[in-house]
Design an enzyme around this catalytic site. Sequence first.
Site, PDB file in Angstrom:
ATOM      1  N   LYS A  22       0.835  -1.211   0.000  1.00 20.83           N
ATOM      2  CA  LYS A  22       0.000   0.000   0.000  1.00 20.83           C
ATOM      3  C   LYS A  22       0.870   1.262   0.000  1.00 20.83           C
ATOM      4  O   LYS A  22       0.658   2.165  -0.812  1.00 20.83           O
ATOM      5  CB  LYS A  22      -0.905   0.005   1.242  1.00 20.83           C
ATOM      6  CG  LYS A  22      -1.608   1.332   1.475  1.00 20.83           C
ATOM      7  CD  LYS A  22      -2.386   1.353   2.765  1.00 20.83           C
ATOM      8  CE  LYS A  22      -1.581   1.623   3.999  1.00 20.83           C
ATOM      9  NZ  LYS A  22      -1.459   3.013   4.444  1.00 20.83           N
ATOM     10  N   ASN A  23       1.845   1.315   0.902  1.00 21.92           N
ATOM     11  CA  ASN A  23       2.600   2.565   1.046  1.00 21.92           C
ATOM     12  C   ASN A  23       3.496   2.850  -0.159  1.00 21.92           C
ATOM     13  O   ASN A  23       3.762   4.009  -0.471  1.00 21.92           O
ATOM     14  CB  ASN A  23       3.413   2.553   2.341  1.00 21.92           C
ATOM     15  CG  ASN A  23       2.506   2.707   3.559  1.00 21.92           C
ATOM     16  OD1 ASN A  23       1.343   3.072   3.419  1.00 21.92           O
ATOM     17  ND2 ASN A  23       3.034   2.404   4.734  1.00 21.92           N
ATOM     18  N   CYS A 117      -4.164   7.798  10.020  1.00 27.38           N
ATOM     19  CA  CYS A 117      -4.445   7.209  11.325  1.00 27.38           C
ATOM     20  C   CYS A 117      -3.973   8.134  12.437  1.00 27.38           C
ATOM     21  O   CYS A 117      -2.926   8.785  12.328  1.00 27.38           O
ATOM     22  CB  CYS A 117      -3.706   5.884  11.456  1.00 27.38           C
ATOM     23  SG  CYS A 117      -4.557   4.533  10.666  1.00 27.38           S
ATOM     24  N   ARG A 122       1.511  13.946  13.568  1.00 23.71           N
ATOM     25  CA  ARG A 122       2.164  13.577  12.315  1.00 23.71           C
ATOM     26  C   ARG A 122       2.418  14.856  11.539  1.00 23.71           C
ATOM     27  O   ARG A 122       1.600  15.310  10.763  1.00 23.71           O
ATOM     28  CB  ARG A 122       1.306  12.567  11.560  1.00 23.71           C
ATOM     29  CG  ARG A 122       1.060  11.328  12.390  1.00 23.71           C
ATOM     30  CD  ARG A 122       0.274  10.284  11.672  1.00 23.71           C
ATOM     31  NE  ARG A 122       1.060   9.559  10.679  1.00 23.71           N
ATOM     32  CZ  ARG A 122       0.593   8.547   9.984  1.00 23.71           C
ATOM     33  NH1 ARG A 122      -0.649   8.145  10.151  1.00 23.71           N
ATOM     34  NH2 ARG A 122       1.346   7.936   9.093  1.00 23.71           N
ATOM     35  N   ASP A 305       4.863  -0.037  12.096  1.00 24.91           N
ATOM     36  CA  ASP A 305       3.584  -0.586  11.636  1.00 24.91           C
ATOM     37  C   ASP A 305       3.390  -2.052  12.032  1.00 24.91           C
ATOM     38  O   ASP A 305       2.340  -2.630  11.768  1.00 24.91           O
ATOM     39  CB  ASP A 305       3.468  -0.441  10.108  1.00 24.91           C
ATOM     40  CG  ASP A 305       3.170   0.991   9.690  1.00 24.91           C
ATOM     41  OD1 ASP A 305       2.984   1.848  10.582  1.00 24.91           O
ATOM     42  OD2 ASP A 305       3.115   1.263   8.469  1.00 24.91           O
ATOM     43  N   ARG A 398      -8.579   0.068   5.262  1.00 19.48           N
ATOM     44  CA  ARG A 398      -7.707   1.061   4.620  1.00 19.48           C
ATOM     45  C   ARG A 398      -6.454   0.405   4.063  1.00 19.48           C
ATOM     46  O   ARG A 398      -5.859   0.906   3.113  1.00 19.48           O
ATOM     47  CB  ARG A 398      -7.260   2.109   5.647  1.00 19.48           C
ATOM     48  CG  ARG A 398      -8.357   3.009   6.112  1.00 19.48           C
ATOM     49  CD  ARG A 398      -7.832   3.968   7.113  1.00 19.48           C
ATOM     50  NE  ARG A 398      -6.707   4.672   6.485  1.00 19.48           N
ATOM     51  CZ  ARG A 398      -6.186   5.764   6.955  1.00 19.48           C
ATOM     52  NH1 ARG A 398      -6.651   6.288   8.062  1.00 19.48           N
ATOM     53  NH2 ARG A 398      -5.185   6.345   6.347  1.00 19.48           N
TER      54      ARG A 398
HETATM   55  C1  UD1 Z   1       4.851   6.339   6.658  1.00 11.46           C
HETATM   56  C2  UD1 Z   1       3.839   5.244   6.474  1.00 11.46           C
HETATM   57  C3  UD1 Z   1       3.342   4.740   7.818  1.00 11.46           C
HETATM   58  C4  UD1 Z   1       4.512   4.360   8.724  1.00 11.46           C
HETATM   59  C5  UD1 Z   1       5.546   5.472   8.785  1.00 11.46           C
HETATM   60  C6  UD1 Z   1       6.819   5.070   9.522  1.00 11.46           C
HETATM   61  C7  UD1 Z   1       2.814   5.878   4.376  1.00 11.46           C
HETATM   62  C8  UD1 Z   1       1.620   6.418   3.687  1.00 11.46           C
HETATM   63  N1  UD1 Z   1       2.731   5.770   5.718  1.00 11.46           N
HETATM   64  O1  UD1 Z   1       4.169   7.410   7.300  1.00 11.46           O
HETATM   65  O2  UD1 Z   1       2.505   3.626   7.593  1.00 11.46           O
HETATM   66  O3  UD1 Z   1       4.034   4.120  10.021  1.00 11.46           O
HETATM   67  O4  UD1 Z   1       5.936   5.868   7.459  1.00 11.46           O
HETATM   68  O5  UD1 Z   1       7.399   3.965   8.910  1.00 11.46           O
HETATM   69  O6  UD1 Z   1       3.797   5.510   3.765  1.00 11.46           O
HETATM   70  N2  UD1 Z   1       8.008  13.674  10.979  1.00 11.46           N
HETATM   71  C9  UD1 Z   1       8.267  14.994  11.289  1.00 11.46           C
HETATM   72  N3  UD1 Z   1       8.106  15.935  10.306  1.00 11.46           N
HETATM   73  C10 UD1 Z   1       7.696  15.609   9.045  1.00 11.46           C
HETATM   74  C11 UD1 Z   1       7.430  14.255   8.749  1.00 11.46           C
HETATM   75  C12 UD1 Z   1       7.592  13.312   9.738  1.00 11.46           C
HETATM   76  O7  UD1 Z   1       8.656  15.314  12.396  1.00 11.46           O
HETATM   77  O8  UD1 Z   1       7.571  16.514   8.214  1.00 11.46           O
HETATM   78  C13 UD1 Z   1       8.153  12.646  12.039  1.00 11.46           C
HETATM   79  C14 UD1 Z   1       6.825  11.968  12.364  1.00 11.46           C
HETATM   80  O9  UD1 Z   1       6.093  12.702  13.312  1.00 11.46           O
HETATM   81  C15 UD1 Z   1       7.302  10.629  12.886  1.00 11.46           C
HETATM   82  C16 UD1 Z   1       8.566  10.350  12.070  1.00 11.46           C
HETATM   83  O10 UD1 Z   1       8.957  11.600  11.515  1.00 11.46           O
HETATM   84  O11 UD1 Z   1       7.664  10.743  14.236  1.00 11.46           O
HETATM   85  C17 UD1 Z   1       8.397   9.360  10.958  1.00 11.46           C
HETATM   86  O12 UD1 Z   1       7.291   9.734  10.150  1.00 11.46           O
HETATM   87  P1  UD1 Z   1       7.238   9.414   8.587  1.00 11.46           P
HETATM   88  O13 UD1 Z   1       8.297   8.411   8.244  1.00 11.46           O
HETATM   89  O14 UD1 Z   1       7.198  10.695   7.847  1.00 11.46           O
HETATM   90  O15 UD1 Z   1       5.827   8.728   8.488  1.00 11.46           O
HETATM   91  P2  UD1 Z   1       4.784   8.859   7.333  1.00 11.46           P
HETATM   92  O16 UD1 Z   1       5.500   9.088   6.026  1.00 11.46           O
HETATM   93  O17 UD1 Z   1       3.725   9.773   7.749  1.00 11.46           O
END
Ligand code: UD1
Length: 432
Positions: A22-23, A117, A122, A305, A398
């Site tokens: 999915k991701n 979620c 986030r 995850d 989802r």
């Molecule tokens: C993606 C995955 C999600 C998974 C996560 C971590 C998708 C659609 N979702 O989510 O299933 O749980 O990776 O493997 O691919 N952060 C910041 N600033 C930002 C972005 C992120 O501080 O601009 C922090 C977040 O709060 C979190 C960490 O970085 O603590 C990791 O988040 P991130 O890897 O970005 O997760 P997602 O891409 O949202």
Amino acid sequence: MEQYAIKGGNSLVGEVEIGGAKNAALGVLAAAIMTDDMTVIENIPDVRDINVLLQAMESIGVIVYRTDRHAVRINASMISGLVIEDDYIKKIRASYYLLGALLGKYKHAEVALPGGCNIGSRKIDLHIKGFKALGAQVKIEHGLIIVDAQQLKGAHIYLDTVSVGATINIMLAAVLAEGKTVIENAAKEPHVVDVANFLSSMGANIKGAGTDVVRITGVKKLHASEYSIIPDQIEAGTFMFAAAITKGDVTVKNVIPKHLESTTAKLMEMGCQIEESDDAVRVVASKRLESTHVKTLPYPGFPTDMQPQIAVALALSKGISIVTESIFDNRFKYVDELAKMGSNIKVEGGNTAIIEGVESFTSAKLTAPDLRAGAALVLACLAAEGFSTVEDIKYIERGYEDFEIKLQRLGAIIQKVESEKELTKFKLRGVS
Ligand code: UD1
């Protein structure tokens, strides 16, 4: 309201085919709109997040032909708008990939703030930092993120936190920028590599995806491509833990075992036997699981995850385990649900769970708090003797295609029911 009705107690046995990730698919589909040529994307999972993204793409004039349940042809040559604010898109996190893709191609995009979620705050500050470094102006108005640039120019970007989303999004915007971009402290997840591979197949110049330094040299244009998405490591891991939790014997097929190494390592520590072949992993659990400690980390560490699934397994194991969540700050909401089944878990400081394993769970009425925790609660119900229910399965849908059907094929007694009448019927059938 739809819910899962489950009669637990059976060991799961057999083979299960894992679908596309999915991701990875979310990033690849967004990338597909960056060319005016036709792209063909195969092995996409038929899950709600993907369908919502496709719908949002259609809302701006992208033509999406579903050639079969798992394949689409995409023609983005007639995009007629750069504003995406349909109500559904607010519910998914990966809507932000449309920002990077449209910014790269058209130098402008307006996309509703992302949802997803509720597993902690986030943020998207790193995405914004990346877009700004490339020369875009970014503002948030009326619930929309608005990005705009006269011209995008390659830049050196250091990510303060390892972020999958920011790495992919910056990569999307940078492939059509002028000159060289370097992303330091990049995420190394298999889906980052998959999106990079797809972009490269369209003519992008990306080096180092899968390491912590990604180097991109901008090109003028991207072209047609046919691409197949990698298998979903989290769906695979969930079924591997289903085997462990139900003392079963399950072979997950159509996987890349290398992507599952951290999951496999933990299952072995917990006393499971693992057999790997080129594209399958078999998990056999013949006795009560052993306790262990685990900390979630960016890839190749143990995935956040998979944290609820391993916690459910540890809650049934011998001894005391400690689970540390280091990626998100609100990912133990399922613990209260699990307590209804007799588990013994104490959450300390928001990101550490101390789990004292119990011999067995009792059946209960549960509610899924989010996608992965929802799936983990279903596994818990499969291990508990008697009838249980899991409500709010929309979260599970989802990210898991045909979850209950795949479990049924492994011998689980589980059914999606819509009314009390159907639930009663399920129970009567289960007793006879
Ligand atoms: C993606 C995955 C999600 C998974 C996560 C971590 C998708 C659609 N979702 O989510 O299933 O749980 O990776 O493997 O691919 N952060 C910041 N600033 C930002 C972005 C992120 O501080 O601009 C922090 C977040 O709060 C979190 C960490 O970085 O603590 C990791 O988040 P991130 O890897 O970005 O997760 P997602 O891409 O949202």
